[in-house]
Design a protein around this motif. Structure first.
Motif, PDB file in Angstrom:
ATOM      1  N   SER A  30       0.855  -1.196   0.000  1.00 45.29           N
ATOM      2  CA  SER A  30       0.000   0.000   0.000  1.00 45.29           C
ATOM      3  C   SER A  30       0.883   1.235   0.000  1.00 45.29           C
ATOM      4  O   SER A  30       2.075   1.163   0.292  1.00 45.29           O
ATOM      5  N   GLY A  31       0.267   2.381  -0.302  1.00 46.84           N
ATOM      6  CA  GLY A  31       1.006   3.631  -0.276  1.00 46.84           C
ATOM      7  C   GLY A  31       1.551   3.955   1.105  1.00 46.84           C
ATOM      8  O   GLY A  31       2.705   4.353   1.259  1.00 46.84           O
ATOM      9  N   GLU A  32       0.711   3.757   2.122  1.00 50.99           N
ATOM     10  CA  GLU A  32       1.141   4.032   3.497  1.00 50.99           C
ATOM     11  C   GLU A  32       2.327   3.156   3.882  1.00 50.99           C
ATOM     12  O   GLU A  32       3.303   3.631   4.456  1.00 50.99           O
ATOM     13  N   GLU A  33       2.212   1.849   3.562  1.00 47.63           N
ATOM     14  CA  GLU A  33       3.287   0.918   3.886  1.00 47.63           C
ATOM     15  C   GLU A  33       4.551   1.267   3.094  1.00 47.63           C
ATOM     16  O   GLU A  33       5.666   1.167   3.598  1.00 47.63           O
ATOM     17  N   GLY A  34       4.363   1.711   1.851  1.00 45.48           N
ATOM     18  CA  GLY A  34       5.501   2.092   1.017  1.00 45.48           C
ATOM     19  C   GLY A  34       6.266   3.266   1.591  1.00 45.48           C
ATOM     20  O   GLY A  34       7.502   3.260   1.632  1.00 45.48           O
ATOM     21  N   VAL A  35       5.541   4.297   2.036  1.00 44.96           N
ATOM     22  CA  VAL A  35       6.185   5.468   2.633  1.00 44.96           C
ATOM     23  C   VAL A  35       6.935   5.055   3.908  1.00 44.96           C
ATOM     24  O   VAL A  35       8.085   5.438   4.113  1.00 44.96           O
ATOM     25  N   ALA A  36       6.288   4.258   4.745  1.00 45.91           N
ATOM     26  CA  ALA A  36       6.915   3.819   6.000  1.00 45.91           C
ATOM     27  C   ALA A  36       8.157   2.972   5.728  1.00 45.91           C
ATOM     28  O   ALA A  36       9.198   3.155   6.381  1.00 45.91           O
ATOM     29  N   THR A  37       8.063   2.058   4.755  1.00 43.27           N
ATOM     30  CA  THR A  37       9.199   1.200   4.416  1.00 43.27           C
ATOM     31  C   THR A  37      10.347   2.019   3.838  1.00 43.27           C
ATOM     32  O   THR A  37      11.513   1.801   4.167  1.00 43.27           O
ATOM     33  N   ALA A  38      10.031   2.983   2.980  1.00 43.27           N
ATOM     34  CA  ALA A  38      11.073   3.838   2.396  1.00 43.27           C
ATOM     35  C   ALA A  38      11.802   4.626   3.489  1.00 43.27           C
ATOM     36  O   ALA A  38      13.027   4.745   3.463  1.00 43.27           O
ATOM     37  N   LYS A  39      11.044   5.140   4.465  1.00 44.81           N
ATOM     38  CA  LYS A  39      11.662   5.900   5.553  1.00 44.81           C
ATOM     39  C   LYS A  39      12.538   5.000   6.425  1.00 44.81           C
ATOM     40  O   LYS A  39      13.600   5.420   6.879  1.00 44.81           O
ATOM     41  N   ALA A  40      12.091   3.764   6.653  1.00 44.02           N
ATOM     42  CA  ALA A  40      12.826   2.847   7.522  1.00 44.02           C
ATOM     43  C   ALA A  40      14.032   2.217   6.822  1.00 44.02           C
ATOM     44  O   ALA A  40      15.100   2.058   7.428  1.00 44.02           O
ATOM     45  N   GLU A  41      13.888   1.868   5.554  1.00 43.79           N
ATOM     46  CA  GLU A  41      14.916   1.099   4.845  1.00 43.79           C
ATOM     47  C   GLU A  41      15.815   1.934   3.927  1.00 43.79           C
ATOM     48  O   GLU A  41      16.883   1.483   3.535  1.00 43.79           O
ATOM     49  N   LEU A  42      15.358   3.131   3.534  1.00 47.05           N
ATOM     50  CA  LEU A  42      16.089   4.004   2.615  1.00 47.05           C
ATOM     51  C   LEU A  42      16.630   3.242   1.391  1.00 47.05           C
ATOM     52  O   LEU A  42      17.845   3.131   1.203  1.00 47.05           O
ATOM     53  N   PRO A  43      15.720   2.709   0.571  1.00 46.81           N
ATOM     54  CA  PRO A  43      16.154   1.965  -0.623  1.00 46.81           C
ATOM     55  C   PRO A  43      16.827   2.890  -1.635  1.00 46.81           C
ATOM     56  O   PRO A  43      16.764   4.121  -1.504  1.00 46.81           O
ATOM     57  N   ASP A  44      17.463   2.309  -2.640  1.00 44.65           N
ATOM     58  CA  ASP A  44      18.137   3.093  -3.679  1.00 44.65           C
ATOM     59  C   ASP A  44      17.141   3.660  -4.685  1.00 44.65           C
ATOM     60  O   ASP A  44      17.391   4.693  -5.299  1.00 44.65           O
ATOM     61  N   VAL A  45      16.033   2.951  -4.880  1.00 47.45           N
ATOM     62  CA  VAL A  45      15.004   3.389  -5.821  1.00 47.45           C
ATOM     63  C   VAL A  45      13.660   2.792  -5.401  1.00 47.45           C
ATOM     64  O   VAL A  45      13.620   1.729  -4.774  1.00 47.45           O
ATOM     65  N   VAL A  46      12.562   3.487  -5.735  1.00 46.89           N
ATOM     66  CA  VAL A  46      11.213   3.010  -5.427  1.00 46.89           C
ATOM     67  C   VAL A  46      10.438   2.861  -6.732  1.00 46.89           C
ATOM     68  O   VAL A  46      10.435   3.770  -7.565  1.00 46.89           O
ATOM     69  N   LEU A  47       9.787   1.707  -6.911  1.00 44.19           N
ATOM     70  CA  LEU A  47       8.869   1.474  -8.030  1.00 44.19           C
ATOM     71  C   LEU A  47       7.461   1.616  -7.459  1.00 44.19           C
ATOM     72  O   LEU A  47       7.057   0.824  -6.603  1.00 44.19           O
ATOM     73  N   ILE A  57      15.716   9.734  -2.775  1.00 42.08           N
ATOM     74  CA  ILE A  57      15.409   8.429  -3.367  1.00 42.08           C
ATOM     75  C   ILE A  57      14.575   8.623  -4.632  1.00 42.08           C
ATOM     76  O   ILE A  57      13.475   9.165  -4.567  1.00 42.08           O
ATOM     77  N   PRO A  58      15.080   8.189  -5.787  1.00 42.23           N
ATOM     78  CA  PRO A  58      14.280   8.343  -7.008  1.00 42.23           C
ATOM     79  C   PRO A  58      13.065   7.411  -7.006  1.00 42.23           C
ATOM     80  O   PRO A  58      13.168   6.250  -6.616  1.00 42.23           O
ATOM     81  N   VAL A  59      11.924   7.948  -7.435  1.00 39.19           N
ATOM     82  CA  VAL A  59      10.696   7.169  -7.546  1.00 39.19           C
ATOM     83  C   VAL A  59      10.372   7.008  -9.031  1.00 39.19           C
ATOM     84  O   VAL A  59      10.342   7.982  -9.773  1.00 39.19           O
ATOM     85  N   ILE A  60      10.146   5.764  -9.435  1.00 35.44           N
ATOM     86  CA  ILE A  60       9.686   5.475 -10.791  1.00 35.44           C
ATOM     87  C   ILE A  60       8.257   4.971 -10.668  1.00 35.44           C
ATOM     88  O   ILE A  60       8.000   3.969  -9.994  1.00 35.44           O
TER      89      ILE A  60
END
Length: 120
Positions: A33-50, A76-79
């Motif tokens: 989900s969008g909420e989970e995606g934002v939380a995961t991105a903040k916690a994990e700091l991935p190199d890129v988000v799809l 973090i770039p978002v595609i």
């Protein structure tokens, strides 16, 4: 290789993209989900988000905007990866901070090219 976060509410689409990324040696993180995606991105700091667009709750445009406006995730770039293929959607995605926009179904080579492009 890169750490890639897939944000999509479709297990089928998540599996397809995960398979492509695994094949190319990337580490895959997922959020449904969008909420989970934002939380995961903040916690994990991935190199890129799809990022998918059409999701219940926080949609992909909203999630992309949150990530691009947050100091800890703005680098973090978002595609965006979506079935929405209208030019207005593409422009709106860019205005929310997306660095790329792909339409489903995504070809392996197109996906990898987009990821390589945003990672420089």
């Amino acid at each position: 290789m890169a750490r890639v976060l897939i944000v999509d509410d479709s297990p089928t689409e998540t599996h397809k993209m995960s398979t492509i990324l695994d094949k190319h040696g990337h580490q895959v993180l997922t959020a449904g989900s969008g909420e989970e995606g934002v939380a995961t991105a903040k916690a994990e700091l991935p190199d890129v988000v799809l990022m998918d667009i059409v999701m219940p709750g926080l949609n992909g445009f909203q999630a992309t905007r949150q990530l691009s406006k947050n100091a800890s995730t703005s680098h973090i770039p978002v595609i965006i990866v979506t079935t929405k293929d209208q030019e207005t959607d593409r422009l709106w995605g860019q205005r929310q901070g997306a660095k790329g926009y792909l339409t489903k179904p995504v070809d392996d080579a197109v996906l990898m090219s987009a990821i390589n492009e945003v990672l420089g």
